[in-house]
Design a protein around this motif. Sequence first.
Motif, mmCIF file in Angstrom:
data_model
loop_
_atom_site.group_PDB
_atom_site.id
_atom_site.type_symbol
_atom_site.label_atom_id
_atom_site.label_comp_id
_atom_site.label_asym_id
_atom_site.label_seq_id
_atom_site.Cartn_x
_atom_site.Cartn_y
_atom_site.Cartn_z
ATOM 1 N N ILE A 64 0.839 -1.205 0.000
ATOM 2 C CA ILE A 64 0.000 0.000 0.000
ATOM 3 C C ILE A 64 0.872 1.253 0.000
ATOM 4 O O ILE A 64 0.653 2.202 -0.767
ATOM 5 N N TYR A 65 1.882 1.259 0.864
ATOM 6 C CA TYR A 65 2.789 2.410 0.903
ATOM 7 C C TYR A 65 3.490 2.586 -0.443
ATOM 8 O O TYR A 65 3.639 3.712 -0.935
ATOM 9 N N TYR A 66 3.928 1.491 -1.033
ATOM 10 C CA TYR A 66 4.632 1.572 -2.311
ATOM 11 C C TYR A 66 3.712 2.139 -3.389
ATOM 12 O O TYR A 66 4.113 3.036 -4.153
ATOM 13 N N GLU A 67 2.485 1.642 -3.456
ATOM 14 C CA GLU A 67 1.560 2.072 -4.504
ATOM 15 C C GLU A 67 1.115 3.523 -4.319
ATOM 16 O O GLU A 67 0.695 4.165 -5.281
ATOM 17 N N SER A 68 1.211 4.034 -3.096
ATOM 18 C CA SER A 68 0.843 5.429 -2.847
ATOM 19 C C SER A 68 2.078 6.336 -2.867
ATOM 20 O O SER A 68 2.020 7.490 -2.431
ATOM 21 N N ASN A 69 3.203 5.815 -3.380
ATOM 22 C CA ASN A 69 4.454 6.571 -3.543
ATOM 23 C C ASN A 69 5.061 7.036 -2.222
ATOM 24 O O ASN A 69 5.839 7.990 -2.195
ATOM 25 N N ARG A 70 4.723 6.345 -1.143
ATOM 26 C CA ARG A 70 5.354 6.639 0.155
ATOM 27 C C ARG A 70 6.511 5.655 0.332
ATOM 28 O O ARG A 70 6.440 4.686 1.087
ATOM 29 N N PHE A 71 7.561 5.933 -0.410
ATOM 30 C CA PHE A 71 8.634 4.950 -0.558
ATOM 31 C C PHE A 71 9.420 4.740 0.733
ATOM 32 O O PHE A 71 9.873 3.626 1.011
ATOM 33 N N ALA A 72 9.585 5.784 1.531
ATOM 34 C CA ALA A 72 10.309 5.621 2.795
ATOM 35 C C ALA A 72 9.546 4.677 3.720
ATOM 36 O O ALA A 72 10.141 3.799 4.368
ATOM 37 N N ASP A 73 8.221 4.842 3.796
ATOM 38 C CA ASP A 73 7.405 3.956 4.627
ATOM 39 C C ASP A 73 7.412 2.530 4.078
ATOM 40 O O ASP A 73 7.449 1.557 4.836
ATOM 41 N N ALA A 113 9.844 1.088 2.266
ATOM 42 C CA ALA A 113 11.153 0.483 2.534
ATOM 43 C C ALA A 113 11.292 0.099 4.004
ATOM 44 O O ALA A 113 11.809 -0.979 4.335
ATOM 45 N N ARG A 114 10.819 0.971 4.889
ATOM 46 C CA ARG A 114 10.899 0.679 6.330
ATOM 47 C C ARG A 114 10.093 -0.575 6.683
ATOM 48 O O ARG A 114 10.549 -1.423 7.462
ATOM 49 N N THR A 115 8.910 -0.698 6.083
ATOM 50 C CA THR A 115 8.066 -1.861 6.378
ATOM 51 C C THR A 115 8.677 -3.135 5.815
ATOM 52 O O THR A 115 8.711 -4.167 6.495
ATOM 53 N N TYR A 116 9.160 -3.079 4.586
ATOM 54 C CA TYR A 116 9.819 -4.254 4.013
ATOM 55 C C TYR A 116 11.049 -4.642 4.836
ATOM 56 O O TYR A 116 11.311 -5.828 5.063
ATOM 57 N N ALA A 117 11.790 -3.647 5.304
ATOM 58 C CA ALA A 117 13.009 -3.917 6.074
ATOM 59 C C ALA A 117 12.701 -4.597 7.404
ATOM 60 O O ALA A 117 13.565 -5.285 7.967
ATOM 61 N N SER A 118 11.472 -4.425 7.914
ATOM 62 C CA SER A 118 11.095 -5.045 9.192
ATOM 63 C C SER A 118 10.761 -6.531 9.042
ATOM 64 O O SER A 118 10.594 -7.226 10.042
ATOM 65 N N LEU A 134 10.327 -8.117 -3.242
ATOM 66 C CA LEU A 134 11.728 -7.709 -3.391
ATOM 67 C C LEU A 134 11.864 -6.612 -4.450
ATOM 68 O O LEU A 134 12.668 -5.683 -4.290
ATOM 69 N N THR A 135 11.081 -6.726 -5.524
ATOM 70 C CA THR A 135 11.120 -5.695 -6.566
ATOM 71 C C THR A 135 10.667 -4.348 -6.013
ATOM 72 O O THR A 135 11.335 -3.321 -6.195
ATOM 73 N N ASN A 136 9.527 -4.336 -5.323
ATOM 74 C CA ASN A 136 9.016 -3.089 -4.748
ATOM 75 C C ASN A 136 9.963 -2.530 -3.679
ATOM 76 O O ASN A 136 10.131 -1.307 -3.563
ATOM 77 N N TYR A 137 10.565 -3.425 -2.922
ATOM 78 C CA TYR A 137 11.514 -3.025 -1.876
ATOM 79 C C TYR A 137 12.720 -2.322 -2.502
ATOM 80 O O TYR A 137 13.112 -1.209 -2.090
ATOM 81 N N ALA A 138 13.295 -2.936 -3.526
ATOM 82 C CA ALA A 138 14.451 -2.337 -4.203
ATOM 83 C C ALA A 138 14.077 -1.008 -4.848
ATOM 84 O O ALA A 138 14.808 -0.013 -4.746
ATOM 85 N N PHE A 185 13.912 4.911 -5.884
ATOM 86 C CA PHE A 185 13.197 6.170 -6.075
ATOM 87 C C PHE A 185 13.600 7.211 -5.049
ATOM 88 O O PHE A 185 13.457 8.414 -5.289
ATOM 89 N N MET A 186 14.109 6.772 -3.890
ATOM 90 C CA MET A 186 14.638 7.714 -2.894
ATOM 91 C C MET A 186 16.105 8.041 -3.169
ATOM 92 O O MET A 186 16.731 8.754 -2.386
ATOM 93 N N GLN A 187 16.651 7.477 -4.239
ATOM 94 C CA GLN A 187 18.047 7.666 -4.627
ATOM 95 C C GLN A 187 19.019 7.138 -3.575
ATOM 96 O O GLN A 187 20.146 7.615 -3.451
ATOM 97 N N GLN A 188 18.574 6.123 -2.846
ATOM 98 C CA GLN A 188 19.461 5.405 -1.926
ATOM 99 C C GLN A 188 19.979 4.173 -2.671
ATOM 100 O O GLN A 188 19.541 3.045 -2.452
ATOM 101 N N PHE A 189 20.928 4.418 -3.555
ATOM 102 C CA PHE A 189 21.327 3.400 -4.521
ATOM 103 C C PHE A 189 22.073 2.231 -3.884
ATOM 104 O O PHE A 189 21.962 1.097 -4.359
ATOM 105 N N ASP A 190 22.833 2.482 -2.818
ATOM 106 C CA ASP A 190 23.513 1.382 -2.122
ATOM 107 C C ASP A 190 22.498 0.377 -1.575
ATOM 108 O O ASP A 190 22.662 -0.841 -1.727
ATOM 109 N N SER A 191 21.452 0.894 -0.929
ATOM 110 C CA SER A 191 20.429 0.019 -0.354
ATOM 111 C C SER A 191 19.632 -0.684 -1.442
ATOM 112 O O SER A 191 19.320 -1.877 -1.327
ATOM 113 N N ALA A 192 19.293 0.059 -2.501
ATOM 114 C CA ALA A 192 18.558 -0.550 -3.619
ATOM 115 C C ALA A 192 19.377 -1.675 -4.248
ATOM 116 O O ALA A 192 18.842 -2.743 -4.597
#
Length: 469
Positions: free
Chosen positions: A164-173, A175-180, A191-195, A200-207
């Motif tokens: 839901i967060y991914y589809e609403s473009n709330r990428f930080a939320d 990523a945080r939820t997937y990371a949990s 995994l695709t949505n997580y990466a 999209f946040m330009q955190q390329f190391d994490s992606a």
Amino acid sequence: MKRLLLGLMALWLCLESKAQVSATDIAPLRLALTTDSLHARQKAEELLKKDRKNPDLAAAIGSEFLRRGRIEDAEFFYDKGYHMKRISPTIINLAGDIALSKNDQQKAEYYYGRAMYFDRRHPDAYYKYARMYAKKDAEKAVEKLQTLRIYHPGPQIDMRIAEIYYESNRFADAARTYASLPIDSLGKTELTNYALSYYFMQQFDSALAVGEEGHKRFPRHPAFNRMILYCNTELKHYDEAIAGATDLFQHSDNAELQYLDYIYDGYALNGLGRYDEAIAQFNRVLELNKDRKDVVKAIADAYETIGDYDRAISYYRQYADKLEGDERTPYEEYHIGQLYYQKGTDERQTKELTSAKTEALRQADAQFAKVERMRPDSYLGPYWRARTQMALDPQTEKGLAKPYYMKVIEIMTGNGEQSAQLTESYKYLAYYYYLKKDKREAMKYVDKILDISPTDDYALRIANVLSAG
């Protein structure tokens, strides 16, 4: 006794609602919808006659018709299922789906709410409700899924929340939820949505780290090969990026290649000094997307990135010419001017002001003059004309930039602005008058600089020189 009977009835309804409809049960209908659409409804009615008391089957049949846009047929089988003796959340959900297909969100919400009320543990209504609200009210969607988590603890609900967060473009939320969640619990889509959330946040190391995990588990999946190409290019790991490109182009299953795939491959090739191959990839993009203006702009940006300004200018002009009406703004003229300016000031081959550089700077000045005419109230045009004239007069012997810096001062002081551009204008004029040995005028502009920044080193040095002289 009455309470006992009600309890037994509720238990019976609950047990009955667990009935499942498998893909095998409706396979004949799916085949008919594909091969004999005209008689599909007849086939569906024959199918339902074999299990007349199963509203879940009626719901599954109606859903198949709805999936193909046959709303009237879906409504027919909803009505069949609704009038069966056993109540089922699946048939109520179908009513919500039909309402949603008609853009009646209020009615859809009503039916999904009824399904949740009837069976609080049945997840489908929660999921449908959440998806309906995902883009317009993500918190409301997440709140509903958190209610479902009470009945279904475990990672599955959190995966839906992350989605839901991914589809609403709330990428930080997202990523945080997937990371949990345990990484091993995430499938291809997660995994695709997580990466992508990190990308999209330009955190390329994490992606990249998530993409590499996906590649390890699904080595032929194009999403992860693509992520390895993109992120390694952004991180300037060009050899690894090329390896990702090879996997994407040659070792991916069902890869629907996108123009950005060739753009990124071109960037990586350029980073390795393989310029001809990079240009070939950029041209490949145009072959696939010659009529799309966004692609032409992407090509221009690609050539700008690798410092091929002639091609960048050519393609950016093509892009600008494709813009119509209000789409074309002063920015397009400004950007073309910037490309000419970069060409005229690029010192990678020579620091000398060659005839080619001089011509490029004259073209830049012409573009910035257009910006000045289009936006006479903005400092942008005269400011960049000043910088262009400085490049044509690097020793400030002719004072070519003076009238334009004075125009910048007029506009910015008139607007009450104090910025780096205003300070730069004062510094130029202070130095210009210093070279002309006009101490009074030079000090006038030094004082203006110090009024803005009392500790400015440049102004203080000129002031000391003027005082000593």
